[in-house]
Scaffold this motif. Sequence first.
Motif, PDB file in Angstrom:
ATOM      1  N   ASP A   1      20.576  39.541  32.194  1.00  0.00           N
ATOM      2  CA  ASP A   1      20.376  39.720  33.687  1.00  0.00           C
ATOM      3  C   ASP A   1      20.673  38.488  34.423  1.00  0.00           C
ATOM      4  O   ASP A   1      21.635  38.320  35.474  1.00  0.00           O
ATOM      5  CB  ASP A   1      19.252  40.331  33.994  1.00  0.00           C
ATOM      6  CG  ASP A   1      19.242  40.544  35.715  1.00  0.00           C
ATOM      7  OD1 ASP A   1      19.782  41.392  36.037  1.00  0.00           O
ATOM      8  OD2 ASP A   1      18.462  39.893  36.156  1.00  0.00           O
ATOM      9  N   LYS A   2      20.079  37.281  33.898  1.00  0.00           N
ATOM     10  CA  LYS A   2      20.252  36.273  34.343  1.00  0.00           C
ATOM     11  C   LYS A   2      21.675  35.594  34.259  1.00  0.00           C
ATOM     12  O   LYS A   2      22.061  35.041  35.153  1.00  0.00           O
ATOM     13  CB  LYS A   2      19.326  35.012  33.618  1.00  0.00           C
ATOM     14  CG  LYS A   2      17.843  35.352  33.947  1.00  0.00           C
ATOM     15  CD  LYS A   2      17.382  35.094  35.390  1.00  0.00           C
ATOM     16  CE  LYS A   2      15.831  35.293  35.409  1.00  0.00           C
ATOM     17  NZ  LYS A   2      15.315  34.972  36.831  1.00  0.00           N
TER      18      LYS A   2
ATOM     19  N   TYR B   1      16.428  29.271  32.927  1.00  0.00           N
ATOM     20  CA  TYR B   1      15.837  30.306  32.120  1.00  0.00           C
ATOM     21  C   TYR B   1      16.756  30.374  30.730  1.00  0.00           C
ATOM     22  O   TYR B   1      16.048  30.310  29.859  1.00  0.00           O
ATOM     23  CB  TYR B   1      15.799  31.651  32.740  1.00  0.00           C
ATOM     24  CG  TYR B   1      15.356  32.903  31.814  1.00  0.00           C
ATOM     25  CD1 TYR B   1      14.076  32.753  31.555  1.00  0.00           C
ATOM     26  CD2 TYR B   1      16.092  33.524  31.004  1.00  0.00           C
ATOM     27  CE1 TYR B   1      13.629  33.802  30.835  1.00  0.00           C
ATOM     28  CE2 TYR B   1      15.951  34.501  30.097  1.00  0.00           C
ATOM     29  CZ  TYR B   1      14.415  34.758  30.008  1.00  0.00           C
ATOM     30  OH  TYR B   1      14.021  35.655  29.365  1.00  0.00           O
TER      31      TYR B   1
ATOM     32  N   GLN C   1      13.048  42.301  25.031  1.00  0.00           N
ATOM     33  CA  GLN C   1      12.712  42.160  26.475  1.00  0.00           C
ATOM     34  C   GLN C   1      13.509  40.884  27.214  1.00  0.00           C
ATOM     35  O   GLN C   1      14.136  41.180  28.181  1.00  0.00           O
ATOM     36  CB  GLN C   1      11.408  42.249  26.997  1.00  0.00           C
ATOM     37  CG  GLN C   1      11.061  42.467  28.076  1.00  0.00           C
ATOM     38  CD  GLN C   1      11.599  43.533  28.907  1.00  0.00           C
ATOM     39  OE1 GLN C   1      11.534  44.423  28.345  1.00  0.00           O
ATOM     40  NE2 GLN C   1      11.978  43.394  30.353  1.00  0.00           N
ATOM     41  N   GLU C   2      13.545  40.070  26.190  1.00  0.00           N
ATOM     42  CA  GLU C   2      13.835  38.567  26.725  1.00  0.00           C
ATOM     43  C   GLU C   2      15.315  38.737  26.686  1.00  0.00           C
ATOM     44  O   GLU C   2      16.049  37.827  27.591  1.00  0.00           O
ATOM     45  CB  GLU C   2      13.282  37.368  25.882  1.00  0.00           C
ATOM     46  CG  GLU C   2      11.762  37.172  26.313  1.00  0.00           C
ATOM     47  CD  GLU C   2      11.307  36.040  25.467  1.00  0.00           C
ATOM     48  OE1 GLU C   2      11.961  35.034  25.293  1.00  0.00           O
ATOM     49  OE2 GLU C   2      10.241  36.148  24.566  1.00  0.00           O
ATOM     50  N   THR C   3      15.924  39.277  25.969  1.00  0.00           N
ATOM     51  CA  THR C   3      17.366  39.535  25.487  1.00  0.00           C
ATOM     52  C   THR C   3      17.886  40.041  26.842  1.00  0.00           C
ATOM     53  O   THR C   3      18.805  39.733  27.686  1.00  0.00           O
ATOM     54  CB  THR C   3      17.851  40.255  24.428  1.00  0.00           C
ATOM     55  OG1 THR C   3      17.034  39.514  23.082  1.00  0.00           O
ATOM     56  CG2 THR C   3      19.294  40.203  24.283  1.00  0.00           C
ATOM     57  N   LEU C   4      17.132  41.171  27.383  1.00  0.00           N
ATOM     58  CA  LEU C   4      17.744  41.916  28.590  1.00  0.00           C
ATOM     59  C   LEU C   4      17.687  41.108  29.867  1.00  0.00           C
ATOM     60  O   LEU C   4      18.464  40.976  30.649  1.00  0.00           O
ATOM     61  CB  LEU C   4      16.935  43.123  28.687  1.00  0.00           C
ATOM     62  CG  LEU C   4      16.976  44.276  27.731  1.00  0.00           C
ATOM     63  CD1 LEU C   4      15.822  45.507  28.245  1.00  0.00           C
ATOM     64  CD2 LEU C   4      18.302  44.865  28.177  1.00  0.00           C
ATOM     65  N   GLU C   5      16.480  40.270  29.885  1.00  0.00           N
ATOM     66  CA  GLU C   5      16.295  39.195  31.118  1.00  0.00           C
ATOM     67  C   GLU C   5      17.398  38.215  30.974  1.00  0.00           C
ATOM     68  O   GLU C   5      17.882  37.713  31.956  1.00  0.00           O
ATOM     69  CB  GLU C   5      14.898  38.704  31.005  1.00  0.00           C
ATOM     70  CG  GLU C   5      14.731  37.873  32.356  1.00  0.00           C
ATOM     71  CD  GLU C   5      12.910  37.365  32.337  1.00  0.00           C
ATOM     72  OE1 GLU C   5      13.020  36.931  33.425  1.00  0.00           O
ATOM     73  OE2 GLU C   5      12.413  37.626  31.648  1.00  0.00           O
ATOM     74  N   TYR C   6      17.631  37.907  29.794  1.00  0.00           N
ATOM     75  CA  TYR C   6      18.570  36.691  29.436  1.00  0.00           C
ATOM     76  C   TYR C   6      20.053  37.284  30.126  1.00  0.00           C
ATOM     77  O   TYR C   6      20.712  36.366  30.622  1.00  0.00           O
ATOM     78  CB  TYR C   6      18.377  36.319  28.028  1.00  0.00           C
ATOM     79  CG  TYR C   6      19.609  35.219  27.775  1.00  0.00           C
ATOM     80  CD1 TYR C   6      19.110  33.924  27.569  1.00  0.00           C
ATOM     81  CD2 TYR C   6      21.023  35.395  27.556  1.00  0.00           C
ATOM     82  CE1 TYR C   6      19.848  32.765  27.453  1.00  0.00           C
ATOM     83  CE2 TYR C   6      21.716  34.140  27.184  1.00  0.00           C
ATOM     84  CZ  TYR C   6      20.999  32.966  27.017  1.00  0.00           C
ATOM     85  OH  TYR C   6      22.093  31.931  26.724  1.00  0.00           O
TER      86      TYR C   6
ATOM     87  N   THR D   1      17.827  29.570  38.209  1.00  0.00           N
ATOM     88  CA  THR D   1      18.396  30.638  37.310  1.00  0.00           C
ATOM     89  C   THR D   1      18.978  30.270  36.088  1.00  0.00           C
ATOM     90  O   THR D   1      18.577  30.823  34.908  1.00  0.00           O
ATOM     91  CB  THR D   1      19.312  31.658  38.022  1.00  0.00           C
ATOM     92  OG1 THR D   1      18.921  31.841  39.253  1.00  0.00           O
ATOM     93  CG2 THR D   1      19.738  32.792  37.230  1.00  0.00           C
TER      94      THR D   1
END
Length: 321
Positions: free
Chosen positions: A168-169, A200, A161-166, A197
């Motif tokens: 995206d950012k 993160y 999940q954090e990889t996907l958000e990473y 941004t």
Amino acid sequence: MVWRLCSPSGSNPYRSVSLPMVLYFIYRYLFFILLTWTLLRLNIRNTNIKLKERFTKSFFITFAGYIIYVGIRLSITHMIRLDCFTQMPILQFIIAWLMPVMMGHIYYLTVVQRETQQEMEKLRSEILQSRVDALSNQINPHFFFNSLNGLKVLVAAGREQETLEYVDKLSGIFRYILQSEKRGLVSLREELTFLNTYRYLVEVRYRGKLFFIIQVEKEDQRLQLPILSLLPLIENVVKHNIIDSEHKMSVRIYMSSDHQLTVTNPVYRRYDVEGSNGIGLSNLAVRYRLLMDRDIEVLEEEHCFTVILPLKSVEDEGIDC
């Protein structure tokens, strides 16, 4: 028909002025006005002809005008004394020939000088933009490889999940960086939004060890600065300092009393820093000189490192890139 005018001298109480003589002087006055206007129009409208060509064309027009003048003058010889070959009218035709030529040439030189200045200004702006683009392009690969290190940490830890958000950012950050090639100055609000941004990405690597304290009033966020001014400062903090549980890093960003942006952090110096590739403070300093004609201020103390960034209001004049 004869007009008799009173003379104030008393010795010659009457002076005779004939109507043909009055009409002749009116004709002569209007003729020289028309000739001069024609020559001025020719010389001012044709700004691309050389001085020699101006003299030649104007001479033939003036000579043709003189022939017409003489022809009309000879037709009224019986009314008034012939004077078309005397010194005065010839001198008037010479003046009517030379004055528009010189005025046209002066106007031509003025136009050339203005165009030259415009070309120089355009060339200067293009050179300036190319230098700014070159400096901005240096940031892209440097930032890209640093960002991949953070992504590698997340993938290795299996934090999907954090990889996907990473990712995206990261994509949003790269859009902003790519836009920097076409923009010179941006508002402080945009830079702070970008920084939030970017936080993160670095917090993934330094969770609980790297903090940001941002103290900028909303009205001050309208002020402008070169795009990507904050990115090299934060990267320098990460690159040149030890950041761990014993050396927690706190980066403070605030407005000084004279409305300059101050970025300060404690110093936990690393001695195994990789060699510099020209990106960082030197890059930022050059972009500031190009875009704002001002210098950043760097204060390096034993336990504190501070960079002061000048800002400009929207109303100030500057280089628009």
